[in-house]
Design an enzyme around this catalytic site. Structure first.
Site, PDB file in Angstrom:
ATOM      1  N   HIS A   1       0.826  -1.207   0.000  1.00  9.74           N
ATOM      2  CA  HIS A   1       0.000   0.000   0.000  1.00  9.74           C
ATOM      3  C   HIS A   1       0.860   1.256   0.000  1.00  9.74           C
ATOM      4  CE1 HIS A   1      -3.372  -2.553   0.873  1.00  9.74           C
ATOM      5  NE2 HIS A   1      -2.895  -2.910   2.039  1.00  9.74           N
TER       6      HIS A   1
ATOM      7  N   HIS B   1       5.636   7.381   5.942  1.00 10.24           N
ATOM      8  CA  HIS B   1       5.352   6.665   4.694  1.00 10.24           C
ATOM      9  C   HIS B   1       4.878   7.677   3.649  1.00 10.24           C
ATOM     10  CE1 HIS B   1       1.462   6.801   6.842  1.00 10.24           C
ATOM     11  NE2 HIS B   1       1.000   7.055   5.638  1.00 10.24           N
TER      12      HIS B   1
ATOM     13  N   HIS C   1       2.535   8.749  -0.118  1.00 14.08           N
ATOM     14  CA  HIS C   1       1.393   8.547  -1.016  1.00 14.08           C
ATOM     15  C   HIS C   1       1.672   9.303  -2.304  1.00 14.08           C
ATOM     16  CE1 HIS C   1      -1.281   6.964   2.157  1.00 14.08           C
ATOM     17  NE2 HIS C   1      -0.644   7.817   2.940  1.00 14.08           N
TER      18      HIS C   1
ATOM     19  N   HIS D   1       3.678  11.168   5.104  1.00 17.04           N
ATOM     20  CA  HIS D   1       2.954  11.229   6.371  1.00 17.04           C
ATOM     21  C   HIS D   1       3.869  10.799   7.503  1.00 17.04           C
ATOM     22  CE1 HIS D   1      -1.204  10.849   4.253  1.00 17.04           C
ATOM     23  NE2 HIS D   1      -0.747  12.075   4.271  1.00 17.04           N
TER      24      HIS D   1
ATOM     25  N   THR E   1      -6.109   7.643   6.533  1.00 17.37           N
ATOM     26  CA  THR E   1      -6.555   7.697   5.133  1.00 17.37           C
ATOM     27  C   THR E   1      -6.597   6.305   4.511  1.00 17.37           C
ATOM     28  OG1 THR E   1      -4.334   8.026   4.226  1.00 17.37           O
ATOM     29  CG2 THR E   1      -5.548  10.011   4.868  1.00 17.37           C
ATOM     30  N   THR E   2      -6.356   5.291   5.326  1.00 11.07           N
ATOM     31  CA  THR E   2      -6.435   3.894   4.884  1.00 11.07           C
ATOM     32  C   THR E   2      -7.383   3.155   5.822  1.00 11.07           C
ATOM     33  OG1 THR E   2      -4.530   3.337   6.272  1.00 11.07           O
ATOM     34  CG2 THR E   2      -4.084   3.861   3.961  1.00 11.07           C
TER      35      THR E   2
HETATM   36 ZN   LIG Z   1      -0.621   8.030   4.944  1.00  4.87          ZN
END
Ligand SMILES: [Zn+2]
Length: 248
Positions: A88, A113, A115, A132, A198-199
């Site tokens: 992810h 991490h 995005h 993030h 957000t996941t």
């Molecule tokens: Zn994130």
């Protein structure tokens, strides 16, 4: 089938704490298991559809509330520990003392991490990458700093990371470096609002700090990231009754 098999098995065994079991549910960023369907994949993911304080959001600069927010102080003195390609995102776990202090208290960095494209937007503008930085306090509450990147010079802080990043989903490598200096020690210009993961499971109650001054990343670095992970951004969520504070 709404509940995952893992969740059902654990429930039948009387195992508590199903929150982590949700992580075993397969979800993606597109198609039948994409963001529009996350809530259908598990009862644990209900907030992804029913939540009223979801992240990310599009920050409309005309609608933010200008406030005298105190600076966010970052004291990152620890190091990175490992890099995981979890399918992810590319996640870097850290160790040592890496603290974030605001008037809401002190939080410790647990991981950061990425995005691509960015999850937060500013006046409808999306950016090629967002990092993030996830912090937690002693009560387990989360404070996340979202840092936006724009296309430009290669980002030297991320060169060694993309070099060691595992190619395959599920792989992890050890990675011991100082925590990259992507953020200033004192952040005075930022947006603050209350949001969510957000996941999946889209848990709410997170303190979000979004930094609107983008740092650069090269086209090649973005291509490397997309090659490893693919596009991994949830779209903007309704703002509902929330206000976004702007400190500068
Ligand atoms: Zn994130």
């Amino acid at each position: 089938m709404k509940k995952s098999l893992t969740a059902l098995v654990l429930a039948s065994l009387g195992v508590q704490g199903l929150a982590w079991a949700g992580e075993a549910v397969h979800w993606t960023y597109s198609g039948a298991t994409g963001p529009d369907h996350w809530a259908e994949l598990s009862d644990e993911f209900e907030a992804c559809r029913l939540g009223k304080n979801q992240s990310p959001i599009n920050i409309v600069s005309d609608e933010v509330v200008e406030s005298a927010l105190p600076p966010i102080n970052l004291d990152y003195t620890g190091s990175t520990a490992s890099v995981i390609n979890n399918g992810h995102t590319l996640q870097v776990n850290v160790s040592g003392k890496n603290s974030l202090t605001t008037h809401g208290g002190t939080f410790q960095l647990t991981q950061f991490h990425f995005h691509s494209p960015s999850e937060h937007q500013i006046d409808g503008e999306s950016f090629p990458l967002e990092a993030h930085f996830v912090h937690q306090n002693e009560k387990g509450e989360l404070a996340v700093v979202g840092l936006l990147f724009r296309l430009g010079e290669e980002n030297q802080n991320l060169v060694s990371l993309t070099e060691v990043a595992p190619q395959k989903s599920g792989e992890q490598v050890s990675y011991s470096r100082p925590v990259p200096k992507l953020l200033n020690r004192d952040i005075t210009h930022y947006y603050r609002y209350s949001g969510s993961l957000t996941t999946p499971p889209c848990t709410e109650g997170l303190r979000w700090f979004v930094i609107p001054v983008p740092v650069t990343i090269s086209e090649e670095q973005i291509a490397t990231y997309i090659g490893l992970i693919g596009a991994d951004a949830r779209g903007p969520q309704p703002i509902n009754a929330r206000i976004v504070l702007h400190g500068k």
